[in-house]
Design a protein around this motif. Structure first.
Motif, PDB file in Angstrom:
ATOM      1  N   ARG A  20       0.834  -1.196   0.000  1.00 45.54           N
ATOM      2  CA  ARG A  20       0.000   0.000   0.000  1.00 45.54           C
ATOM      3  C   ARG A  20       0.877   1.258   0.000  1.00 45.54           C
ATOM      4  O   ARG A  20       0.627   2.210  -0.732  1.00 45.54           O
ATOM      5  CB  ARG A  20      -0.905  -0.007   1.238  1.00 45.54           C
ATOM      6  CG  ARG A  20      -2.332   0.347   0.912  1.00 45.54           C
ATOM      7  CD  ARG A  20      -3.248   0.240   2.095  1.00 45.54           C
ATOM      8  NE  ARG A  20      -3.393  -1.148   2.531  1.00 45.54           N
ATOM      9  CZ  ARG A  20      -3.292  -1.560   3.787  1.00 45.54           C
ATOM     10  NH1 ARG A  20      -3.092  -0.689   4.749  1.00 45.54           N
ATOM     11  NH2 ARG A  20      -3.412  -2.834   4.102  1.00 45.54           N
ATOM     12  N   ARG A  21       1.930   1.237   0.841  1.00 48.74           N
ATOM     13  CA  ARG A  21       2.859   2.357   0.892  1.00 48.74           C
ATOM     14  C   ARG A  21       3.604   2.529  -0.432  1.00 48.74           C
ATOM     15  O   ARG A  21       3.800   3.644  -0.908  1.00 48.74           O
ATOM     16  CB  ARG A  21       3.885   2.147   2.016  1.00 48.74           C
ATOM     17  CG  ARG A  21       3.734   3.163   3.107  1.00 48.74           C
ATOM     18  CD  ARG A  21       4.711   2.964   4.230  1.00 48.74           C
ATOM     19  NE  ARG A  21       4.277   1.801   5.006  1.00 48.74           N
ATOM     20  CZ  ARG A  21       5.080   0.854   5.447  1.00 48.74           C
ATOM     21  NH1 ARG A  21       6.370   0.925   5.242  1.00 48.74           N
ATOM     22  NH2 ARG A  21       4.607  -0.165   6.130  1.00 48.74           N
ATOM     23  N   LEU A  22       3.989   1.433  -1.039  1.00 48.29           N
ATOM     24  CA  LEU A  22       4.681   1.482  -2.316  1.00 48.29           C
ATOM     25  C   LEU A  22       3.780   2.068  -3.402  1.00 48.29           C
ATOM     26  O   LEU A  22       4.214   2.889  -4.209  1.00 48.29           O
ATOM     27  CB  LEU A  22       5.150   0.083  -2.723  1.00 48.29           C
ATOM     28  CG  LEU A  22       5.926  -0.024  -4.031  1.00 48.29           C
ATOM     29  CD1 LEU A  22       7.210   0.778  -3.940  1.00 48.29           C
ATOM     30  CD2 LEU A  22       6.204  -1.477  -4.351  1.00 48.29           C
ATOM     31  N   ARG A  23       2.518   1.692  -3.402  1.00 45.98           N
ATOM     32  CA  ARG A  23       1.577   2.227  -4.376  1.00 45.98           C
ATOM     33  C   ARG A  23       1.402   3.740  -4.170  1.00 45.98           C
ATOM     34  O   ARG A  23       1.380   4.505  -5.127  1.00 45.98           O
ATOM     35  CB  ARG A  23       0.222   1.533  -4.247  1.00 45.98           C
ATOM     36  CG  ARG A  23      -0.769   2.048  -5.280  1.00 45.98           C
ATOM     37  CD  ARG A  23      -2.086   1.346  -5.202  1.00 45.98           C
ATOM     38  NE  ARG A  23      -1.878  -0.062  -5.531  1.00 45.98           N
ATOM     39  CZ  ARG A  23      -2.722  -1.024  -5.202  1.00 45.98           C
ATOM     40  NH1 ARG A  23      -3.812  -0.738  -4.538  1.00 45.98           N
ATOM     41  NH2 ARG A  23      -2.482  -2.266  -5.537  1.00 45.98           N
ATOM     42  N   LEU A  24       1.325   4.185  -2.932  1.00 44.95           N
ATOM     43  CA  LEU A  24       1.207   5.605  -2.640  1.00 44.95           C
ATOM     44  C   LEU A  24       2.458   6.366  -3.100  1.00 44.95           C
ATOM     45  O   LEU A  24       2.356   7.445  -3.696  1.00 44.95           O
ATOM     46  CB  LEU A  24       0.971   5.828  -1.145  1.00 44.95           C
ATOM     47  CG  LEU A  24       0.876   7.281  -0.692  1.00 44.95           C
ATOM     48  CD1 LEU A  24      -0.352   7.937  -1.302  1.00 44.95           C
ATOM     49  CD2 LEU A  24       0.852   7.372   0.814  1.00 44.95           C
ATOM     50  N   LEU A  25       3.636   5.812  -2.838  1.00 48.12           N
ATOM     51  CA  LEU A  25       4.868   6.465  -3.256  1.00 48.12           C
ATOM     52  C   LEU A  25       4.961   6.575  -4.777  1.00 48.12           C
ATOM     53  O   LEU A  25       5.409   7.597  -5.306  1.00 48.12           O
ATOM     54  CB  LEU A  25       6.080   5.705  -2.717  1.00 48.12           C
ATOM     55  CG  LEU A  25       6.351   5.872  -1.224  1.00 48.12           C
ATOM     56  CD1 LEU A  25       7.485   4.956  -0.796  1.00 48.12           C
ATOM     57  CD2 LEU A  25       6.686   7.301  -0.900  1.00 48.12           C
ATOM     58  N   VAL A  26       4.519   5.553  -5.481  1.00 47.58           N
ATOM     59  CA  VAL A  26       4.544   5.600  -6.943  1.00 47.58           C
ATOM     60  C   VAL A  26       3.579   6.664  -7.457  1.00 47.58           C
ATOM     61  O   VAL A  26       3.895   7.406  -8.391  1.00 47.58           O
ATOM     62  CB  VAL A  26       4.221   4.203  -7.534  1.00 47.58           C
ATOM     63  CG1 VAL A  26       3.969   4.294  -9.030  1.00 47.58           C
ATOM     64  CG2 VAL A  26       5.357   3.236  -7.252  1.00 47.58           C
ATOM     65  N   VAL A  28       2.669   9.416  -5.871  1.00 50.49           N
ATOM     66  CA  VAL A  28       3.278  10.712  -5.567  1.00 50.49           C
ATOM     67  C   VAL A  28       4.403  10.995  -6.557  1.00 50.49           C
ATOM     68  O   VAL A  28       4.546  12.122  -7.053  1.00 50.49           O
ATOM     69  CB  VAL A  28       3.777  10.749  -4.114  1.00 50.49           C
ATOM     70  CG1 VAL A  28       4.653  11.966  -3.859  1.00 50.49           C
ATOM     71  CG2 VAL A  28       2.612  10.717  -3.147  1.00 50.49           C
ATOM     72  N   LEU A  29       5.214   9.995  -6.875  1.00 48.51           N
ATOM     73  CA  LEU A  29       6.307  10.164  -7.825  1.00 48.51           C
ATOM     74  C   LEU A  29       5.781  10.550  -9.202  1.00 48.51           C
ATOM     75  O   LEU A  29       6.317  11.447  -9.852  1.00 48.51           O
ATOM     76  CB  LEU A  29       7.119   8.875  -7.924  1.00 48.51           C
ATOM     77  CG  LEU A  29       8.258   8.871  -8.939  1.00 48.51           C
ATOM     78  CD1 LEU A  29       9.325   9.846  -8.509  1.00 48.51           C
ATOM     79  CD2 LEU A  29       8.818   7.487  -9.097  1.00 48.51           C
TER      80      LEU A  29
END
Length: 118
Positions: A20-26, A28-29
Motif C-alpha cells: 500500500r505504501r509502495l503504491r502511494l509512493l509511486v 506521488v512520484l
C-alpha cells in the motif's frame, strides 16, 4: 478440502501494508514528475515567448550631448545605457571604482556611487 475454501477473488485478498505504501509512493512520484515536466515546458514557453505576442524591445535613446566631462586620471571599466542616461564605471589611479550616471542630453553628471568589490 473443498474448492469452496480457496479464495480466488482478487478483491478478497488483504493487501500488505508495504505494498500500500509502495503504491502511494509511486502515485506521488508520478504526480511530481508531471508537475516537473509542466514547469519545464512552461519555462520554455515563457522564455521563448511562444504564443504570448510581441515582446517589448527596448529602443535605445541617442546620446545627444556634445561632450561628457570625465574626472581626470580615471579609466573606463564598463559602460551602459538607460532611458535618457549613460552609465559609466570608472577606475581611479588608486584602484577605487565608482558608477557615474550622466544625462544623455546635456552630458552633465547626475550621480556618483562608489563601488566596493569584495
Amino acid at each position: 478440502m473443498a474448492q469452496a475454501d480457496i479464495q480466488t477473488d482478487p478483491e478478497e485478498f488483504e493487501e500488505p501494508p508495504f505494498l500500500r505504501r509502495l503504491r502511494l509512493l509511486v502515485m506521488v512520484l508520478i504526480f511530481v514528475l508531471i508537475v516537473g515536466v509542466l514547469a519545464i515546458a512552461g519555462t520554455i514557453v515563457i522564455r521563448l515567448g511562444f504564443g504570448i505576442g510581441e515582446r517589448p524591445v527596448a529602443v535605445p535613446t541617442a546620446i545627444t550631448a556634445e561632450e561628457i566631462i570625465l574626472p581626470e586620471a580615471h579609466e573606463i571599466v564598463a559602460t551602459g545605457q538607460g532611458p535618457g542616461v549613460l552609465h559609466l564605471v570608472l577606475r581611479a589611479e588608486d584602484g577605487s571604482e565608482a558608477l557615474y550616471v550622466f544625462d544623455a542630453v546635456s552630458g552633465r553628471e547626475i550621480s556618483r556611487t562608489p563601488l566596493v568589490r569584495e
